[in-house]
Structure formats: C-alpha cells, structure tokens
Scaffold this motif. Structure first.
Motif, PDB file in Angstrom:
ATOM      1  N   CYS A  14       0.938  -1.390  -0.120  1.00  0.00           N
ATOM      2  CA  CYS A  14       0.035   0.174  -0.063  1.00  0.00           C
ATOM      3  C   CYS A  14       0.856   1.262  -0.167  1.00  0.00           C
ATOM      4  N   GLY A  15       1.593   1.516  -0.995  1.00  0.00           N
ATOM      5  CA  GLY A  15       2.583   2.676  -1.264  1.00  0.00           C
ATOM      6  C   GLY A  15       1.737   3.702  -1.974  1.00  0.00           C
ATOM      7  N   ASN A  16       2.745   4.149  -2.944  1.00  0.00           N
ATOM      8  CA  ASN A  16       2.032   5.499  -3.463  1.00  0.00           C
ATOM      9  C   ASN A  16       0.909   5.278  -4.398  1.00  0.00           C
ATOM     10  N   MET A  17       0.680   4.187  -4.903  1.00  0.00           N
ATOM     11  CA  MET A  17      -0.385   3.928  -5.826  1.00  0.00           C
ATOM     12  C   MET A  17      -1.596   3.480  -5.093  1.00  0.00           C
ATOM     13  N   GLY A  68      -0.604  -4.832  -4.800  1.00  0.00           N
ATOM     14  CA  GLY A  68      -0.025  -3.451  -5.068  1.00  0.00           C
ATOM     15  C   GLY A  68       1.226  -3.095  -4.891  1.00  0.00           C
ATOM     16  N   MET A  69       2.045  -4.269  -4.470  1.00  0.00           N
ATOM     17  CA  MET A  69       3.521  -4.086  -4.440  1.00  0.00           C
ATOM     18  C   MET A  69       4.070  -3.989  -5.583  1.00  0.00           C
ATOM     19  N   LYS A  70       5.652  -4.377  -5.847  1.00  0.00           N
ATOM     20  CA  LYS A  70       6.146  -4.085  -7.103  1.00  0.00           C
ATOM     21  C   LYS A  70       6.048  -5.316  -7.680  1.00  0.00           C
ATOM     22  N   PRO A  71       6.167  -5.109  -9.130  1.00  0.00           N
ATOM     23  CA  PRO A  71       6.145  -6.533  -9.811  1.00  0.00           C
ATOM     24  C   PRO A  71       7.250  -7.396  -9.380  1.00  0.00           C
ATOM     25  N   GLN A  73       8.355  -8.437  -6.739  1.00  0.00           N
ATOM     26  CA  GLN A  73       7.929  -9.102  -5.432  1.00  0.00           C
ATOM     27  C   GLN A  73       6.975 -10.159  -5.736  1.00  0.00           C
ATOM     28  N   ILE A  94      -2.501  -4.651  -9.895  1.00  0.00           N
ATOM     29  CA  ILE A  94      -1.977  -3.274 -10.553  1.00  0.00           C
ATOM     30  C   ILE A  94      -0.517  -3.431 -10.742  1.00  0.00           C
ATOM     31  N   ALA A  96       2.656  -3.508 -12.763  1.00  0.00           N
ATOM     32  CA  ALA A  96       3.056  -3.239 -14.417  1.00  0.00           C
ATOM     33  C   ALA A  96       3.516  -4.604 -15.146  1.00  0.00           C
TER      34      ALA A  96
HETATM   35  N1  LIG Z   1       3.066   4.953  -8.997  1.00  0.00           N
HETATM   36  C1  LIG Z   1       2.179   4.719  -9.914  1.00  0.00           C
HETATM   37  O1  LIG Z   1       1.778   5.979 -10.267  1.00  0.00           O
HETATM   38  C2  LIG Z   1       1.793   3.526 -10.221  1.00  0.00           C
HETATM   39  C3  LIG Z   1       2.076   2.172  -9.953  1.00  0.00           C
HETATM   40  N2  LIG Z   1       1.526   0.997 -10.432  1.00  0.00           N
HETATM   41  C4  LIG Z   1       1.951  -0.232  -9.872  1.00  0.00           C
HETATM   42  O2  LIG Z   1       1.839  -0.246  -8.560  1.00  0.00           O
HETATM   43  C5  LIG Z   1       2.550  -0.988  -7.774  1.00  0.00           C
HETATM   44  C6  LIG Z   1       3.281  -0.265  -6.700  1.00  0.00           C
HETATM   45  O3  LIG Z   1       3.789   0.863  -7.078  1.00  0.00           O
HETATM   46  P1  LIG Z   1       4.132   2.163  -6.076  1.00  0.00           P
HETATM   47  O4  LIG Z   1       2.871   2.234  -5.447  1.00  0.00           O
HETATM   48  O5  LIG Z   1       4.794   3.016  -7.149  1.00  0.00           O
HETATM   49  O6  LIG Z   1       5.462   1.451  -5.221  1.00  0.00           O
HETATM   50  P2  LIG Z   1       5.626   1.767  -3.520  1.00  0.00           P
HETATM   51  O7  LIG Z   1       7.194   1.318  -3.259  1.00  0.00           O
HETATM   52  O8  LIG Z   1       4.934   3.264  -3.229  1.00  0.00           O
HETATM   53  O9  LIG Z   1       4.660   0.885  -2.889  1.00  0.00           O
HETATM   54  C7  LIG Z   1       4.979  -0.738  -2.791  1.00  0.00           C
HETATM   55  C8  LIG Z   1       4.482  -1.131  -1.507  1.00  0.00           C
HETATM   56  O10 LIG Z   1       4.500  -2.668  -1.453  1.00  0.00           O
HETATM   57  C9  LIG Z   1       5.099  -2.936  -0.245  1.00  0.00           C
HETATM   58  N3  LIG Z   1       5.826  -3.989   0.023  1.00  0.00           N
HETATM   59  C10 LIG Z   1       7.053  -4.210  -0.327  1.00  0.00           C
HETATM   60  N4  LIG Z   1       7.449  -5.554  -0.201  1.00  0.00           N
HETATM   61  C11 LIG Z   1       6.490  -6.095  -0.130  1.00  0.00           C
HETATM   62  C12 LIG Z   1       6.351  -7.381   0.032  1.00  0.00           C
HETATM   63  N5  LIG Z   1       7.260  -8.426   0.047  1.00  0.00           N
HETATM   64  N6  LIG Z   1       4.950  -7.901   0.340  1.00  0.00           N
HETATM   65  C13 LIG Z   1       3.922  -7.247   0.460  1.00  0.00           C
HETATM   66  N7  LIG Z   1       4.179  -5.752   0.158  1.00  0.00           N
HETATM   67  C14 LIG Z   1       5.353  -5.303   0.037  1.00  0.00           C
HETATM   68  C15 LIG Z   1       5.538  -1.633   0.342  1.00  0.00           C
HETATM   69  O11 LIG Z   1       5.600  -1.650   1.694  1.00  0.00           O
HETATM   70  C16 LIG Z   1       4.567  -0.609  -0.073  1.00  0.00           C
HETATM   71  O12 LIG Z   1       3.668  -0.384   0.454  1.00  0.00           O
HETATM   72  C17 LIG Z   1       3.304  -1.436  -8.862  1.00  0.00           C
HETATM   73  O13 LIG Z   1       3.446  -2.615  -9.144  1.00  0.00           O
HETATM   74  C18 LIG Z   1       3.171  -0.520 -10.080  1.00  0.00           C
HETATM   75  O14 LIG Z   1       3.582  -1.124 -11.238  1.00  0.00           O
HETATM   76  C19 LIG Z   1       0.389   0.945 -11.209  1.00  0.00           C
HETATM   77  C20 LIG Z   1       0.108   2.473 -11.683  1.00  0.00           C
HETATM   78  C21 LIG Z   1       0.464   3.699 -11.337  1.00  0.00           C
END
Ligand SMILES: NC(=O)C1=CN([C@@H]2O[C@H](COP(=O)(O)OP(=O)(O)OC[C@H]3O[C@@H](n4cnc5c(N)ncnc54)[C@H](O)[C@@H]3O)[C@@H](O)[C@H]2O)C=CC1
Ligand SMILES: O=C(O)[C@@H]1CCC=N1
Length: 270
Positions: A14-17, A68-71, A73, A94, A96
């Motif tokens: 539950c990060g940025n997106m 909603g984590m990184k691909p 992972q 979600i 990518a």
């Molecule tokens: N940032 C954006 O504008 C967009 C991002 N996305 C997708 O959203 C996903 C996340 O991207 P962001 O939110 O930017 O990244 P982020 O780094 O802000 O969030 C990632 C989240 O995953 C959690 N995390 C890390 N390791 C983990 C694990 N082993 N198990 C469970 N959770 C874990 C982190 O604590 C964090 O809450 C990606 O897959 C990306 O492709 C999709 C559309 C737009």
C-alpha cells in the motif's frame, strides 16, 4: 445507486499508488473494518484499517485481494499468498508488465484474476483505470471490479491483453509525463523572462484550465488549438515550432513507446 464494496479487501502493498486508491475508497464510504493492508513496514494507513506485517492463517470469505506491491516481488508474495486463496478469492493486480497468465500460474486456485492499471489522479476521483479480464473471469467479478473502480474516475476495459502495456504507458505512466510537461512549461516561461514563482503558477493554472475546457468542449483538442491561434498571430508561431517535422508528436510517441517496451521487458524477464 448505492456503492457496492467487496466483502473484504485485502491489499498486498500500500504505497504511492495503492495508498491513493484506498484513500479514495475510504473517502467514498468503504468501511475501514472491511479492509486489511499487508505491508512489511507495518505503518498505519488510515483509521480503522488493519495493517499486518505477515499473512493471516486464512483470507476472509470472498476476499478481493489487490496486488499493489512492485512487480518483482510477485514470486515472494505468491509463495505465501497462493495457499490462502480459494475459488471464491478475487485477485486484482496493478502490477505493471505482469500478464494474467503469470498471475494464474502463481494463483492456480483463483478463477477471477483481473488486471487493473490505475493512475495517481484516482486520489481525486479523476483517475483513469485500464482493465483487462480474460474469458475465464466471471461476469460477477467484472461487475465487482467495475463497482470498486467507479469512485476512482474513468474505467477503460480492453479486450486484447496485448494492448495492456500501451494502455499503461498512456494513462498509468501519463501523469509523470504531464508533470514533466508542466515543469518544463513553467521553466520555459522563466526562460523568456517571467519570475520563477509566477511562471510556475501560470503554467499549472493554464494546463488545469485548458484540460477542464477540453474535457467539456464539443471540439477536439486539435481544433481547440487552432481556435487559440489567430491568423498571423503569436500562437501560430509557437505551434509552428511544436508542429515542425511532427516534433511534439514524435517526442511523445517515442516516450510512450519506451514506456510500453519496458513493460514488455518486465514480462519477458519473468
Ligand atoms: N506509482 C504509480 O503511479 C503507479 C504504480 N502502479 C503499480 O503499483 C505498484 C506499486 O507501485 P508504487 O505504489 O509506486 O510503489 P511503492 O514502493 O510506493 O509501494 C509498494 C508497496 O509494497 C509494499 N511491499 C514491499 N515489499 C512487499 C512484500 N514483500 N510484500 C508485500 N508488500 C510489500 C511496500 O511496503 C509498499 O507499501 C507497482 O506494481 C506498479 O507497477 C500502477 C499504476 C501507477
Ligand atoms: O513506472 C511504473 O512501472 C508504474 C507503471 C505505471 C506507473 N508506474
């Protein structure tokens, strides 16, 4: 019509997106007791939303799981999450560059696997979310996903998953390209003599007002551009720079193609 929410929303990451999506859902009436967030940091996300740092013994019945984590992972997550999934679990990803086939392989018990590609303006209910479901996904799962995406803004389903990286490049990555444009527009204003602060305010307000106008207009943005340009006037001279050899079009085409191709690379690297 009243908003339909999943019986339970289990968010992995539950990060940025995903954080913006959850904030909007809560603002639109999602009961926080119906949401659980798994994030390694354990940091709170919102009042009433349970945050866990490890997987529960089981998922609530009819849970909608949002990846909603990184691909990269996905493999680690799937090892712990897949054994918890049952036939009534729904997965919305979600991630990518991560095709449905990859998800199905890792979550074999789940029939309803849907790809969603939101963008950051979902926080305001003004996002665009691209969606794809294959034929195995049930109509009720599609409806449930439609319902949860609706408060976020526009929903755009595609029939061909081959277009998913293109869709991601345009609307998922798009806010970054537009933020970059606003920044460059402002700095260009500064370069021709305006103060930094004033150029920044004017650039942002001009983009915002123009986007709102274009959204309400009956005419296309291309026609609206011509309406601003008086014959022999200032705007035409500026448009001539953007249009010469399709400079702006080529720049944006290259930008989107590079983003799309990275999505293909991520998929191939699996
Ligand atoms: N940032 C954006 O504008 C967009 C991002 N996305 C997708 O959203 C996903 C996340 O991207 P962001 O939110 O930017 O990244 P982020 O780094 O802000 O969030 C990632 C989240 O995953 C959690 N995390 C890390 N390791 C983990 C694990 N082993 N198990 C469970 N959770 C874990 C982190 O604590 C964090 O809450 C990606 O897959 C990306 O492709 C999709 C559309 C737009
Ligand atoms: O940069 C990324 O990979 C993700 C996909 C869309 C926006 N952010």
């Amino acid at each position: 019509m009243t908003q339909a929410w999943p019986a339970h929303l289990f968010m992995v990451g539950c990060g940025n997106m995903a954080g913006q999506m959850l904030a909007r859902w809560l603002a639109c009436g999602l009961d926080p007791a119906r949401a659980t967030v798994l994030r390694p940091s354990g940091r709170a996300v919102a009042d009433g939303v349970q945050v866990v740092t490890d997987y529960p013994a089981s998922l609530p019945a009819q849970a909608m799981v949002m990846l909603g984590m990184k691909p990269y992972q996905l493999d680690d997550v799937a090892v712990s999450l897949a054994p918890l999934c049952t036939a009534d679990t729904r997965i919305v990803s979600i991630l990518a560059g991560t095709p449905v086939a990859d998800l199905r392989q890792r979550f074999p018990a789940v029939r309803d696997v849907i790809r969603a590609m939101p963008n950051l303006p979902v926080a305001l209910g003004q996002g665009v979310t691209g969606l794809y479901a294959d034929r195995d996904v049930s109509p009720s799962a599609r409806s449930a996903v439609d319902a949860i995406i609706k408060p976020l803004g526009a929903a755009e389903w595609i029939e061909d998953e081959g277009q998913f990286n293109a869709l991601t490049a345009l609307s998922g990555c798009g806010p970054a390209f537009l933020f970059r444009f606003i920044d460059a527009f402002s700095r260009a204003g500064e370069a021709i003599g305006l103060s930094r602060d004033q150029a920044a305010r004017m650039a942002l307000a001009t983009v915002q007002g123009s986007a709102n106008l274009a959204a309400q207009a009956d005419e296309s943005p291309a026609t609206l551009a011509d309406r601003v340009a008086s014959p022999g006037g200032m705007t035409r001279e500026g448009l001539n720079i953007l249009d010469a050899d399709n400079r702006l079009l080529n720049l944006l085409s290259d930008t989107l193609a590079a983003a799309r191709d990275r999505g293909e690379e991520i998929a191939r690297a699996r």
